[in-house]
Design an enzyme around this catalytic site. Structure first.
Site, short mmCIF file in Angstrom:
data_model
loop_
_atom_site.label_atom_id
_atom_site.label_comp_id
_atom_site.label_asym_id
_atom_site.label_seq_id
_atom_site.Cartn_x
_atom_site.Cartn_y
_atom_site.Cartn_z
N LYS A 9 1.01 -1.17 0.04
CA LYS A 9 0.05 0.01 0.06
C LYS A 9 0.95 1.25 0.08
O LYS A 9 1.40 1.65 1.03
CB LYS A 9 -0.96 0.20 1.40
CG LYS A 9 -1.99 1.25 1.16
CD LYS A 9 -2.75 1.68 2.26
CE LYS A 9 -1.82 2.40 3.34
NZ LYS A 9 -1.73 3.87 2.51
N GLU B 223 9.29 0.48 11.51
CA GLU B 223 10.39 1.47 11.31
C GLU B 223 9.62 2.80 11.68
O GLU B 223 8.94 3.25 10.55
CB GLU B 223 11.10 1.17 9.98
CG GLU B 223 12.55 1.90 10.07
CD GLU B 223 12.16 3.35 9.24
OE1 GLU B 223 12.21 4.30 10.33
OE2 GLU B 223 12.14 3.58 8.25
N CYS C 230 13.35 10.09 8.69
CA CYS C 230 13.22 9.68 9.90
C CYS C 230 14.47 9.80 10.85
O CYS C 230 14.48 10.06 12.15
CB CYS C 230 12.68 8.51 10.23
SG CYS C 230 13.45 7.24 8.86
#
Length: 481
Positions: free
Chosen positions: A179, A253, A289
């Site tokens: 997705k 993650e 991130c």
């Protein structure tokens, strides 16, 4: 640029979606609609999971293939991705604002390296062994594919983070329902085309561009055996709760607020440290991130470090992501720009001193741009030093000695990345070992496919990449003989 797709790639075919609803990604540099793709709803997710289930379960299916055969398909897949490299990079930059020079390297080059790396591991990994039993006889210990994988990826590195999941899944014999994020969906259609051209068997890879509701349906779907997610910590917690209730394996993650510790012996020459420091702190417009957005400087060199960081950040060219000279592009969405600007306002109210940036570029009338921003005189208790901003905002914090630097670095809910900057790499590695984080670099930060990548604390569960990255796509079976 007008890209319009009317079908979804499910079960090795381009099929009509279950509704007329569409996703219309917007170029964050120009605010222009780039095209439309079908929005997958629950019925489409059901079809994709069903296709993946059949491809995994059928006798002689993907899970039953010899690893060598799977590796050959993976290598053809990598070649087909390379044949579409320019188009993929352009689409990624047009959707999420990543500078095109970076997109060419990371969103095409890196994923194909990862795919070929795992093709190699498929060939060399021992998926079974026979052990002599202590009670007589022998035991065959098998490592078998876990099954159907729900892979959910964000918009900031859509291809890199997709391949972190697709490659080990394919290598072990799993099938995948991926997705993509609604903000970065166009490139996934090129990947589906590459998979089809490479002869990836029907149902092994299925793509369902969708929003949160369909994503939640995929995570909890009874036909899914494992979830692999990259995204925010808040979303990760919700997914973990669902998977915990279902006793479903999950890899997460999540976010980060990493520290870049500049030791007192670091050479602060822009020509020597500048490029690597900028890459480790502001890559992809700060929408990464693992970035070292908390820069820790020794008190005796604090002003020197602040001046260095300020000069480096102020000099970065800001502009359209497709401009070859751009090093800082726009935020991916207007909501993300609002979020970043809210944090800048918070940093000011807390007493942080702006040394550069803090507003919108005056010469850019369209697009969701934020000036690269540096705060000095920041305490680690400030909100801007504790929460993930996900934009081009850095904080420079002073520390007294190495013990104090390590304390500040570890005083965080997160533990994903980090860096240590020093003229003595061995000393830097010794400091790095004291930081509670899943990954950390000395004088640079560059995740390597051979090493596991993942976080601790609120930065996630499990690891991707490296031989260790195979383990979460395998389960153990013991046969007593």
């Amino acid at each position: 640029m007008d890209h319009r797709y009317e079908h979804l790639y499910i079960g090795g075919e381009w099929v009509r979606p279950s509704s007329s609803r569409v996703i219309a990604p917007v170029n964050p540099s120009t605010e222009e609609v780039l095209g439309t793709v079908p929005e997958a709803l629950e019925a489409d997710v059901d079809a994709a999971v069903g296709a993946a289930r059949r491809a995994f379960d059928e006798p002689g299916g993907w899970a039953a293939w010899e690893p060598e055969r799977r590796a050959e398909v993976m290598e053809r897949f990598a070649a087909e991705l390379e044949a579409r490299a320019g188009r993929i990079a352009e689409l990624v930059s047009s959707q999420n604002g990543m500078p095109i020079s970076m997109a060419r390297q990371l969103e095409v080059g890196y994923p194909t390296v990862v795919l070929r790396y795992y093709a190699g591991l498929a060939r060399t990994t021992a998926f079974s062994e026979v052990r002599a039993g202590l009670l007589g006889g022998s035991v065959e210990v098998r490592r078998v594919p876990v099954g159907v994988v729900a892979a959910i990826v964000p918009w900031n590195y859509p291809q890199v983070l997709s391949m972190f999941k697709i490659a080990p899944a394919m290598a072990t014999g799993c099938t995948v329902v991926l997705k993509p994020s609604p903000e970065a969906v166009l490139d996934s259609f090129l990947v589906a085309e590459a998979a089809e051209a490479a002869g990836v068997p029907a149902g092994v890879l299925n793509f369902v561009p969708a929003g949160r509701e369909a994503g939640a349906h995929l995570v909890s779907h009874p036909g899914v055996d494992k979830v692999a997610f990259t995204g925010s910590t808040a979303a990760g917690r919700a997914i973990a709760e669902t998977c915990g209730r279902l006793l479903r394996p999950v890899t997460l993650e999540l976010g980060g607020k990493s520290a870049g510790i500049i030791l007192d012996d670091a050479v602060l020459d822009p020509a020597e440290i500048g490029q690597d420091l900028v890459a480790a702190t502001l890559a992809n417009n700060g929408q990464t991130c693992f970035l070292s957005t908390r820069i820790l400087a020794p008190r005796g060199r604090y002003t020197e470090v602040v001046d260095l960081v300020t000069d480096l950040v102020r000099a970065l060219p800001v502009g359209d992501a497709l401009d070859e000279g751009t090093l800082v592009g726009p935020m991916a969405t207007p909501q993300q720009r609002d979020r970043v600007e809210g944090y800048i306002a918070k940093g000011r109210s807390e007493g942080g001193r702006l040394t550069t940036g803090g507003g919108r570029p005056a010469d850019l009338k369209k697009g969701w741009f934020v000036e690269p921003t540096v705060f000095a005189d920041v305490d680690n208790g400030f909100v801007v030093a504790q929460e993930e901003i996900f934009g081009p905002v850095l904080c420079v914090l002073p520390y007294d000695d190495v013990d104090d630097a390590v304390r500040i670095a570890n005083d965080s809910d997160y533990g994903l990345g980090g860096t240590v900057w020093t003229s003595d790499p061995e000393r830097g590695a010794a400091v790095a070992r004291r930081v509670r984080t899943g990954t950390i670099g000395v004088n640079r930060y560059q995740p390597d496919p051979v090493a596991p990548f993942g976080g601790v604390k609120a930065s996630g569960l499990g690891s991707e990449l490296g031989p260790e990255g195979l383990e979460s796509y395998l389960q153990i079976q013991s046969i007593y003989r």
